[in-house]
Design a protein around this motif. Sequence first.
Motif, PDB file in Angstrom:
ATOM      1  N   ARG A  22      15.791 -57.587  27.999  1.00 25.47           N
ATOM      2  CA  ARG A  22      15.512 -59.142  27.853  1.00 25.47           C
ATOM      3  C   ARG A  22      15.443 -59.026  26.172  1.00 25.47           C
ATOM      4  NH1 ARG A  22      10.671 -60.901  30.827  1.00 25.47           N
ATOM      5  NH2 ARG A  22      12.002 -60.775  32.576  1.00 25.47           N
ATOM      6  N   PRO A  23      16.183 -59.847  25.790  1.00 26.68           N
ATOM      7  CA  PRO A  23      16.221 -60.154  24.242  1.00 26.68           C
ATOM      8  C   PRO A  23      14.833 -60.609  23.627  1.00 26.68           C
ATOM      9  CG  PRO A  23      17.665 -61.546  25.266  1.00 26.68           C
ATOM     10  CD  PRO A  23      17.034 -60.856  26.183  1.00 26.68           C
ATOM     11  N   VAL A  24      14.160 -59.982  22.429  1.00 29.23           N
ATOM     12  CA  VAL A  24      13.158 -60.254  21.794  1.00 29.23           C
ATOM     13  C   VAL A  24      13.231 -61.549  21.208  1.00 29.23           C
ATOM     14  CG1 VAL A  24      11.641 -59.412  19.961  1.00 29.23           C
ATOM     15  CG2 VAL A  24      12.873 -57.793  21.351  1.00 29.23           C
ATOM     16  N   THR A  25      12.388 -62.540  21.423  1.00 30.79           N
ATOM     17  CA  THR A  25      12.226 -63.980  21.047  1.00 30.79           C
ATOM     18  C   THR A  25      11.585 -63.962  19.642  1.00 30.79           C
ATOM     19  OG1 THR A  25      12.590 -64.850  23.137  1.00 30.79           O
ATOM     20  CG2 THR A  25      11.823 -66.401  21.047  1.00 30.79           C
ATOM     21  N   SER A 304       4.318 -57.120  17.539  1.00 30.47           N
ATOM     22  CA  SER A 304       4.438 -56.033  18.359  1.00 30.47           C
ATOM     23  C   SER A 304       5.469 -55.224  17.476  1.00 30.47           C
ATOM     24  CB  SER A 304       4.896 -56.109  19.558  1.00 30.47           C
ATOM     25  OG  SER A 304       6.326 -56.523  19.736  1.00 30.47           O
ATOM     26  N   PRO A 305       5.430 -53.915  17.507  1.00 28.11           N
ATOM     27  CA  PRO A 305       6.534 -52.969  16.888  1.00 28.11           C
ATOM     28  C   PRO A 305       8.173 -53.624  17.063  1.00 28.11           C
ATOM     29  CG  PRO A 305       4.899 -51.558  17.746  1.00 28.11           C
ATOM     30  CD  PRO A 305       4.594 -52.775  18.226  1.00 28.11           C
ATOM     31  N   MET A 312      12.432 -58.185  11.017  1.00 28.95           N
ATOM     32  CA  MET A 312      12.898 -57.460  10.035  1.00 28.95           C
ATOM     33  C   MET A 312      14.575 -57.468   9.839  1.00 28.95           C
ATOM     34  SD  MET A 312      10.997 -57.250   7.207  1.00 28.95           S
ATOM     35  CE  MET A 312      12.361 -56.440   6.334  1.00 28.95           C
ATOM     36  N   ARG A 313      15.150 -57.376  11.014  1.00 33.38           N
ATOM     37  CA  ARG A 313      16.560 -57.390  11.200  1.00 33.38           C
ATOM     38  C   ARG A 313      17.231 -58.596  10.748  1.00 33.38           C
ATOM     39  NH1 ARG A 313      19.640 -56.138  16.788  1.00 33.38           N
ATOM     40  NH2 ARG A 313      17.739 -55.006  16.995  1.00 33.38           N
ATOM     41  N   PHE A 314      16.325 -59.800  11.229  1.00 34.56           N
ATOM     42  CA  PHE A 314      16.836 -61.187  10.913  1.00 34.56           C
ATOM     43  C   PHE A 314      16.774 -61.385   9.671  1.00 34.56           C
ATOM     44  CE2 PHE A 314      15.091 -65.617  10.899  1.00 34.56           C
ATOM     45  CZ  PHE A 314      16.458 -66.145  10.954  1.00 34.56           C
ATOM     46  N   VAL A 315      15.439 -61.000   8.800  1.00 32.30           N
ATOM     47  CA  VAL A 315      15.352 -61.113   7.540  1.00 32.30           C
ATOM     48  C   VAL A 315      16.544 -60.397   6.610  1.00 32.30           C
ATOM     49  CG1 VAL A 315      13.580 -60.576   5.600  1.00 32.30           C
ATOM     50  CG2 VAL A 315      12.642 -61.551   7.847  1.00 32.30           C
ATOM     51  N   LYS A 316      16.713 -59.115   7.093  1.00 35.00           N
ATOM     52  CA  LYS A 316      17.873 -58.489   6.234  1.00 35.00           C
ATOM     53  C   LYS A 316      18.984 -59.274   6.493  1.00 35.00           C
ATOM     54  CE  LYS A 316      19.771 -54.012   5.373  1.00 35.00           C
ATOM     55  NZ  LYS A 316      21.037 -54.606   5.409  1.00 35.00           N
TER      56      LYS A 316
END
Length: 426
Positions: A22-25, A304-305, A312-316
């Motif tokens: 399931r995707p992380v929201t 959560s980790p 952080m993937r979104f921020v980058k």
Amino acid sequence: MLLLGVLLLSGGCDRSPAAEHRPVTIRFWNGFTGPDGRTMLALVRRFNHENPDVHVVMQRMDWGTYYNKLFVAGLGGRSPEVFVVHTDSLRRFVGAGLVRPVDDLVSAAGLDVSDIDANVWSAVEHGAAHYAVPLDIHLLGMYYNRRLFAAAGIDGPPTNRTEFIDALRRLKKDQDNDGRPEQWGFVFTWMRTNCYTLIRQNGADLFSPDGARATLDDPKAIEAIRFASDLIRTERLAPGPENFDAWIGFRQGRVGIVFEGIYMLPELQRQTDLDFGAAAVPSLFDSPAAWCNSHNLCLSKGLSPQEEAAAMRFVKFLSDNSLDWSAGGQVPVRRSLRESPDFRAERRFEAQRAFATQIPHAAYMPAVPFVFEYLVEFDLAIEQSLRGSVPPAQSLPAAQARIERIIARYRDAGALPAEVAAGPQP
């Protein structure tokens, strides 16, 4: 009963293959309710398409209510995973313990912070940690009407006080001599940003470096605001704020020069009947400076980790693609993007390039925990000065006294960082 026992032993968790994939929201809050919101939404949709294991849900709200809602959500443990905070407002959220430091995360995500201008990166540092990733820098600059300049015989945008005053005199027109000019050379738009730029250009600021003491009574600050007031009251080279719709006047072609933010660019670009140019704010005092702020990407504490990694993937992603974001009226903070062929050559970035020349002397307003309270007092003081109701030599010291009471109230409540709570040092 057997099923209930299994659920109890497993903590009621869904460990099915579907749940594991399931995707992380990630909830993403910001105040981008104008055209910039459409630009950001397109980036979010692109990220979601390219990252099927993460789903970003963006929520926009007006800046006027945004910070209160964000603060209340944080205090209630309901902060969004990623949210936007302006540089001058960041310290309030850091002090309340609502923002996670990002130094370890940016390194793990492969985001090279040396690509961000040092003064922009240091502006999100509090204590020994950085608490956000700057997405942009929106600077004050000069917009000018090319047609009016040509008619007045002005070769190009002024760069110093002598050229500025000369341009204002040439541009002012009162054709029927009734004392009400049909055309002005300059008008104050957002008095806060315009006047703070003058204060910084004259080597002053609103607080001591540690934020423990207000300094609005600095003679250099008073001199800067007196210069602004004299343009209206003594020199008669700018209209009073009570008598003129400043920004609309520029868009209507009745004003030659305004100092405004790069974020106003989309409005001007949509106006096909206005031939405007963009340049750095002229140096009207000894120190070059231009008001600025930044939209910063922050992470909530307690993720959560998996949420941290996704956030952080979104921020980058937003940082890597901030040239697309800049097209909506911002300046990238990453030098590699400003040095890219697209940014350096494309006409759509002409104003951004001009404003970006000011980054080395970009002037962020003081980031103190009581930012909203002190801005009310500063705004009142400069409005009184420019309206002519209270001279700067009285309005600024009076505002300082009120701000000192705000500092004392925060200090008594234990709501200040240690270096500020200690009070002014001899």
